[in-house]
Enzyme design. Structure first.
Site, short mmCIF file in Angstrom:
data_model
loop_
_atom_site.label_atom_id
_atom_site.label_comp_id
_atom_site.label_asym_id
_atom_site.label_seq_id
_atom_site.Cartn_x
_atom_site.Cartn_y
_atom_site.Cartn_z
N SER A 172 87.67 111.59 42.82
CA SER A 172 88.02 111.27 41.43
C SER A 172 87.01 110.29 40.83
O SER A 172 86.34 109.54 41.53
CB SER A 172 89.42 110.66 41.37
N GLN A 173 86.98 110.28 39.50
CA GLN A 173 86.15 109.32 38.76
C GLN A 173 86.64 107.90 39.08
O GLN A 173 87.85 107.65 39.12
CB GLN A 173 86.33 109.62 37.26
#
Ligand code: SAM
Length: 221
Positions: free
Chosen positions: A69-70
């Site tokens: 994920s970011q």
């Protein structure tokens, strides 16, 4: 990069400091979350040929059609969890193991479940080798981990079509679950479920995000 799998140079540390400042500027206020982003070498979760992407505030492919994920999303979900030292936390969607390591760094006892065999195997070997003592499981996160629950906190790191009843059951009274729930337009609304002492619960929404889907039924060998 030296041959050492877990090298962490001044350059990496400098890039991480910038990344921590980026998530702060985007609105993260929990200093414990920001410190964990600064502490955990995100490049350890990347294949060596993609190291230059490790400190961008972006999601990135990790194989098996999945993503790490970011960092801002990791920080946002972690902030919503209100992590305290000693919290027993279930993560659904181990992926690379980065989010689990952030929670471990913050003093949580982390149980993480993954349905893709290849990702599970990789995280199971990498996490202890890197010194992150996370308990990893291969299985279907829709079911949670009933024999290890209940949990103080639950974090789901894939987009869910609905909030699984089994996960609500495995949340302790006073517990918090953070879960991205599907909208009609292919994105998700970040959602929290807070369970009261009497077992009732309250649902709140915290803005739009975009995740890979939480997949049902069969685990993937
Ligand atoms: N938390 C991860 C990290 O830090 O790298 C990123 C997770 S990635 C956005 C979502 C993960 O959820 C994928 O690894 C995917 O295989 C996993 N997943 C999808 N459906 C699942 C399910 N039913 N049970 C467990 N894991 C699932």
């Amino acid at each position: 990069m030296s041959g050492n799998r877990f090298a962490d140079t001044f350059r990496h540390k400098g890039l991480r400091k910038q990344l921590a400042e980026t998530v702060r500027k985007k609105g993260i206020t929990d200093e414990n979350v920001i410190s964990a982003i600064e502490a955990i070498p995100r490049h350890w979760f990347f294949d060596s040929s993609f190291l230059e992407f490790a400190y961008e505030d972006k999601a990135f492919p990790i194989g098996s059609g999945q993503t790490i994920s970011q960092p801002y999303t990791v920080a946002f979900q972690t902030q919503l969890l209100q992590v305290k030292r000693g919290d027993k936390i279930l993560e659904v969607g181990t992926g690379s193991g980065y989010q689990a390591s952030i929670l471990y760094q913050m003093g949580a006892k982390v149980f993480s479940i993954e349905r893709q065999r290849a990702l599970y195997q990789k995280a199971k070997e990498m996490l202890p080798a890197a010194g992150f003592l996370v308990k990893t499981f291969f299985g279907d996160g829709y079911k949670g981990l009933p024999t290890f629950g209940p949990f103080d906190k639950i974090i789901v790191t894939a987009g869910a079509p609905f909030i699984p009843e089994a996960l609500i059951e495995q949340l302790k009274p006073g517990g918090i679950m953070v879960i991205p729930v599907d909208d009609d337009d292919g994105s998700q609304t970040m959602t929290t479920v807070e369970k009261a002492a009497d077992g009732s619960y309250e649902i709140s929404q915290h803005g739009k995000f975009r995740f890979v889907p939480l997949l049902g039924d069969k685990v993937h060998d």
